[in-house]
Scaffold this active site. Structure first.
Site, PDB file in Angstrom:
ATOM      1  N   ILE A  16      26.466 -16.767  60.591  1.00 32.36           N
ATOM      2  CA  ILE A  16      27.192 -15.507  60.740  1.00 32.36           C
ATOM      3  C   ILE A  16      26.597 -14.750  61.922  1.00 32.36           C
ATOM      4  O   ILE A  16      25.381 -14.588  62.022  1.00 32.36           O
ATOM      5  CB  ILE A  16      27.083 -14.642  59.469  1.00 32.36           C
ATOM      6  CG1 ILE A  16      27.510 -15.419  58.229  1.00 32.36           C
ATOM      7  CG2 ILE A  16      27.873 -13.344  59.641  1.00 32.36           C
ATOM      8  CD1 ILE A  16      28.961 -15.835  58.198  1.00 32.36           C
ATOM      9  N   GLU A  17      27.465 -14.320  62.796  1.00 34.33           N
ATOM     10  CA  GLU A  17      27.071 -13.507  63.948  1.00 34.33           C
ATOM     11  C   GLU A  17      27.728 -12.144  63.792  1.00 34.33           C
ATOM     12  O   GLU A  17      28.920 -12.056  63.516  1.00 34.33           O
ATOM     13  CB  GLU A  17      27.556 -14.175  65.237  1.00 34.33           C
ATOM     14  CG  GLU A  17      27.317 -13.376  66.496  1.00 34.33           C
ATOM     15  CD  GLU A  17      27.884 -14.060  67.741  1.00 34.33           C
ATOM     16  OE1 GLU A  17      27.779 -13.459  68.832  1.00 34.33           O
ATOM     17  OE2 GLU A  17      28.440 -15.171  67.627  1.00 34.33           O
ATOM     18  N   ILE A  18      26.933 -11.095  63.933  1.00 40.07           N
ATOM     19  CA  ILE A  18      27.500  -9.754  64.012  1.00 40.07           C
ATOM     20  C   ILE A  18      27.174  -9.239  65.398  1.00 40.07           C
ATOM     21  O   ILE A  18      26.008  -9.185  65.801  1.00 40.07           O
ATOM     22  CB  ILE A  18      26.939  -8.805  62.940  1.00 40.07           C
ATOM     23  CG1 ILE A  18      27.367  -9.285  61.561  1.00 40.07           C
ATOM     24  CG2 ILE A  18      27.434  -7.371  63.194  1.00 40.07           C
ATOM     25  CD1 ILE A  18      26.997  -8.368  60.430  1.00 40.07           C
TER      26      ILE A  18
END
Length: 132
Positions: free
Chosen positions: A121-123
């Protein structure tokens, strides 16, 4: 020529739907959705992530649906320092970041971590334009 407007939904194959729903709701602030046939998902904005248990796949499905094979990027309007603090409060280990990356419409600064199934997951947050 086909004209695509937007992504409507994605399907994540997960080991445990309850655990995935809790993570996406509690850690990422998404809204739980339960469909009439008891299938479940989470939503944010106008998008939905449908959660399919690896033990109970819904046809048609991907050729090799397995938990932990996705790489998703979400964009925040908030400060990444607030995201870092929130992730730490939920005992989510940040694997990388903040680091500079390229988003769909320009430069972003991102944090990387994993959901309970190991999906990356990349934010990211779009960088402020530099005034000249």
């Amino acid at each position: 020529m086909i004209s695509i407007d937007r992504v409507d939904h994605l399907v994540l194959t997960v080991a445990d739907v309850d655990r995935a729903m809790e993570f996406y709701e509690q850690v990422l602030g998404m809204t739980p959705v339960i469909f009439p046939d008891d299938r479940r998902a989470v939503s944010f904005g106008q998008q939905t992530i449908k959660l399919h248990a690896a033990s109970e796949l819904v046809a048609p499905t991907a050729t090799h649906p397995v938990p932990g094979s996705a790489n998703l990027c979400f964009i925040t309007g908030g400060a990444l320092s607030d995201v870092q603090e929130h992730l730490r409060a939920h005992d989510v280990r940040i694997e990388e970041g903040p680091v500079s990356r390229t988003g769909s419409t320009g430069p972003i600064t991102s944090l990387y971590f994993r959901d309970p199934d190991g999906n990356l997951i990349e934010i990211g947050r779009y960088d402020e334009p530099v005034e000249e």
